[in-house]
Design an enzyme around this catalytic site. Structure first.
Site, PDB file in Angstrom:
ATOM      1  CE  LYS A 154      56.694  -9.413 -27.633  1.00 44.11           C
ATOM      2  NZ  LYS A 154      58.134  -9.506 -27.998  1.00 44.11           N
ATOM      3  NE  ARG A 162      55.991 -14.155 -31.207  1.00 44.12           N
ATOM      4  CZ  ARG A 162      56.180 -13.846 -29.920  1.00 44.12           C
ATOM      5  NH1 ARG A 162      55.163 -13.636 -29.124  1.00 44.12           N
ATOM      6  NH2 ARG A 162      57.392 -13.750 -29.454  1.00 44.12           N
ATOM      7  NE  ARG A 168      64.535 -13.996 -21.862  1.00 45.53           N
ATOM      8  CZ  ARG A 168      63.484 -13.698 -22.620  1.00 45.53           C
ATOM      9  NH1 ARG A 168      62.493 -13.005 -22.105  1.00 45.53           N
ATOM     10  NH2 ARG A 168      63.450 -14.069 -23.875  1.00 45.53           N
ATOM     11  NE  ARG A 220      62.222 -17.592 -22.871  1.00 37.20           N
ATOM     12  CZ  ARG A 220      61.448 -16.635 -23.369  1.00 37.20           C
ATOM     13  NH1 ARG A 220      60.842 -15.801 -22.564  1.00 37.20           N
ATOM     14  NH2 ARG A 220      61.292 -16.518 -24.672  1.00 37.20           N
ATOM     15  NE  ARG A 277      62.976 -15.860 -29.340  1.00 35.92           N
ATOM     16  CZ  ARG A 277      63.537 -15.619 -28.156  1.00 35.92           C
ATOM     17  NH1 ARG A 277      64.623 -16.254 -27.782  1.00 35.92           N
ATOM     18  NH2 ARG A 277      62.984 -14.746 -27.347  1.00 35.92           N
TER      19      ARG A 277
HETATM   20  P1  B4P Z   1      60.900  -9.591 -22.081  1.00 37.08           P
HETATM   21  O1  B4P Z   1      60.032  -8.593 -21.422  1.00 37.08           O
HETATM   22  O2  B4P Z   1      60.830 -11.009 -21.609  1.00 37.08           O
HETATM   23  O3  B4P Z   1      60.756  -9.599 -23.676  1.00 37.08           O
HETATM   24  P2  B4P Z   1      59.616 -10.122 -24.631  1.00 37.08           P
HETATM   25  O4  B4P Z   1      59.590  -9.079 -25.705  1.00 37.08           O
HETATM   26  O5  B4P Z   1      58.350 -10.371 -23.897  1.00 37.08           O
HETATM   27  O6  B4P Z   1      60.218 -11.560 -25.099  1.00 37.08           O
HETATM   28  P3  B4P Z   1      59.952 -12.648 -26.218  1.00 37.08           P
HETATM   29  O7  B4P Z   1      59.314 -12.020 -27.415  1.00 37.08           O
HETATM   30  O8  B4P Z   1      61.287 -13.289 -26.413  1.00 37.08           O
HETATM   31  O9  B4P Z   1      59.062 -13.789 -25.602  1.00 37.08           O
HETATM   32  P4  B4P Z   1      57.682 -14.554 -25.841  1.00 37.08           P
HETATM   33  O10 B4P Z   1      57.452 -15.218 -24.552  1.00 37.08           O
HETATM   34  O11 B4P Z   1      56.611 -13.630 -26.339  1.00 37.08           O
HETATM   35  O12 B4P Z   1      62.384  -9.002 -21.930  1.00 37.08           O
HETATM   36  C1  B4P Z   1      63.522  -9.690 -22.422  1.00 37.08           C
HETATM   37  C2  B4P Z   1      64.691  -9.526 -21.460  1.00 37.08           C
HETATM   38  O13 B4P Z   1      65.087  -8.156 -21.382  1.00 37.08           O
HETATM   39  C3  B4P Z   1      64.368  -9.936 -20.022  1.00 37.08           C
HETATM   40  O14 B4P Z   1      65.486 -10.595 -19.462  1.00 37.08           O
HETATM   41  C4  B4P Z   1      64.107  -8.618 -19.305  1.00 37.08           C
HETATM   42  O15 B4P Z   1      64.386  -8.667 -17.927  1.00 37.08           O
HETATM   43  C5  B4P Z   1      65.058  -7.683 -20.043  1.00 37.08           C
HETATM   44  N1  B4P Z   1      64.556  -6.310 -20.096  1.00 37.08           N
HETATM   45  C6  B4P Z   1      63.272  -5.902 -20.310  1.00 37.08           C
HETATM   46  N2  B4P Z   1      63.203  -4.551 -20.309  1.00 37.08           N
HETATM   47  C7  B4P Z   1      64.490  -4.102 -20.111  1.00 37.08           C
HETATM   48  C8  B4P Z   1      65.085  -2.788 -20.009  1.00 37.08           C
HETATM   49  N3  B4P Z   1      64.352  -1.660 -20.133  1.00 37.08           N
HETATM   50  N4  B4P Z   1      66.429  -2.715 -19.811  1.00 37.08           N
HETATM   51  C9  B4P Z   1      67.187  -3.840 -19.691  1.00 37.08           C
HETATM   52  N5  B4P Z   1      66.678  -5.100 -19.763  1.00 37.08           N
HETATM   53  C10 B4P Z   1      65.361  -5.224 -19.966  1.00 37.08           C
HETATM   54  O16 B4P Z   1      57.927 -15.643 -27.015  1.00 37.08           O
HETATM   55  C11 B4P Z   1      58.720 -16.823 -26.877  1.00 37.08           C
HETATM   56  C12 B4P Z   1      58.362 -17.885 -27.939  1.00 37.08           C
HETATM   57  O17 B4P Z   1      56.995 -18.378 -27.740  1.00 37.08           O
HETATM   58  C13 B4P Z   1      58.340 -17.426 -29.418  1.00 37.08           C
HETATM   59  O18 B4P Z   1      59.639 -17.456 -29.998  1.00 37.08           O
HETATM   60  C14 B4P Z   1      57.368 -18.476 -30.063  1.00 37.08           C
HETATM   61  O19 B4P Z   1      58.012 -19.705 -30.341  1.00 37.08           O
HETATM   62  C15 B4P Z   1      56.342 -18.722 -28.971  1.00 37.08           C
HETATM   63  N6  B4P Z   1      55.117 -17.887 -29.120  1.00 37.08           N
HETATM   64  C16 B4P Z   1      54.716 -16.898 -28.245  1.00 37.08           C
HETATM   65  N7  B4P Z   1      53.574 -16.329 -28.686  1.00 37.08           N
HETATM   66  C17 B4P Z   1      53.253 -16.927 -29.856  1.00 37.08           C
HETATM   67  C18 B4P Z   1      52.191 -16.761 -30.801  1.00 37.08           C
HETATM   68  N8  B4P Z   1      51.240 -15.835 -30.635  1.00 37.08           N
HETATM   69  N9  B4P Z   1      52.153 -17.569 -31.913  1.00 37.08           N
HETATM   70  C19 B4P Z   1      53.092 -18.504 -32.100  1.00 37.08           C
HETATM   71  N10 B4P Z   1      54.135 -18.722 -31.257  1.00 37.08           N
HETATM   72  C20 B4P Z   1      54.235 -17.930 -30.133  1.00 37.08           C
END
Ligand code: B4P
Length: 182
Positions: free
Chosen positions: A15, A88, A127, A129, A140
């Protein structure tokens, strides 16, 4: 061309990666609640301290806290936006609907990124983190299934969902997103 968008999908589906690309291309405000929360943790604010432990367990930070962050940003912004990782759960989705009604800015499209759990796990483990160890990632995914996945039906009913297969190279997925938006 849609200029008020949501990105929905399991953790690690890409995302953040795809939202950043599309927001830059279409000159949209990119609001990632995950990024905003991590910035608060980094800055050592009271809000960050509250969020840190919750995020480290892979659970959701309180709705009130996340809503306050999003509300502030949307109210002070004029123009298109892309919300990534928010809402979410249903309570956040309902609160967002109310806020957008107040602002007279309805959502135009919800991009749903789909990916198998096995690939999600691999991507997140590589990744590395703080919240990317196997036990936390599994939690998660569980939280996603229980709390976030019901939003698919919520937005499908409104005719807003565009499904995108998130397997493959970043550029390939980016092209599918653009094609899906029409
Ligand atoms: P990302 O692009 O970082 O994935 P994401 O879906 O955004 O991540 P996530 O859901 O974990 O994070 P968020 O910050 O929202 O890609 C992941 C990895 O894959 C990266 O290393 C990237 O380089 C790689 N990648 C991407 N595309 C690729 C491809 N095509 N091929 C290969 N590799 C690829 O959430 C983190 C935490 O924040 C949650 O657990 C929660 O605690 C909190 N939070 C966030 N929003 C919230 C909300 N609205 N309410 C409550 N808590 C919340």
């Amino acid at each position: 061309m849609s200029k008020r968008l949501l990105f929905l999908g399991p953790p690690g589906a890409g995302k953040g990666t795809q939202a950043q690309l599309l927001a830059a291309e279409r000159d949209l405000l990119h609001l990632s609640t995950g990024e905003l929360l991590r910035a608060e943790v980094q800055a050592g604010t009271a809000l960050g301290a509250e969020a840190q432990a919750v995020m480290a367990r892979g659970e959701l930070v309180s709705d009130a806290l996340v809503l306050a962050i999003v509300r502030d940003r949307l109210i002070s912004h004029d123009g298109g936006w892309l919300l990534d990782g928010f809402p979410r759960n249903l309570a956040q989705a309902e609160a967002l609907s109310e806020l957008l009604e107040e602002l007279n800015q309805p959502i135009e499209c919800v991009v749903l990124l789909q990916l198998d759990d096995g690939i999600l796990l691999q991507r997140l483990l590589s990744r590395g983190r703080d919240d990317d160890n196997e036990a936390v990632i599994r939690n998660r995914l569980e939280v996603y299934r229980e709390q976030t996945a019901p939003l698919i039906a919520f937005y499908r009913q409104l005719g807003l969902i565009r499904e995108v297969e998130a397997e493959g190279a970043v550029e390939t997925v980016a092209q599918r997103v653009v094609d899906g938006l029409g």
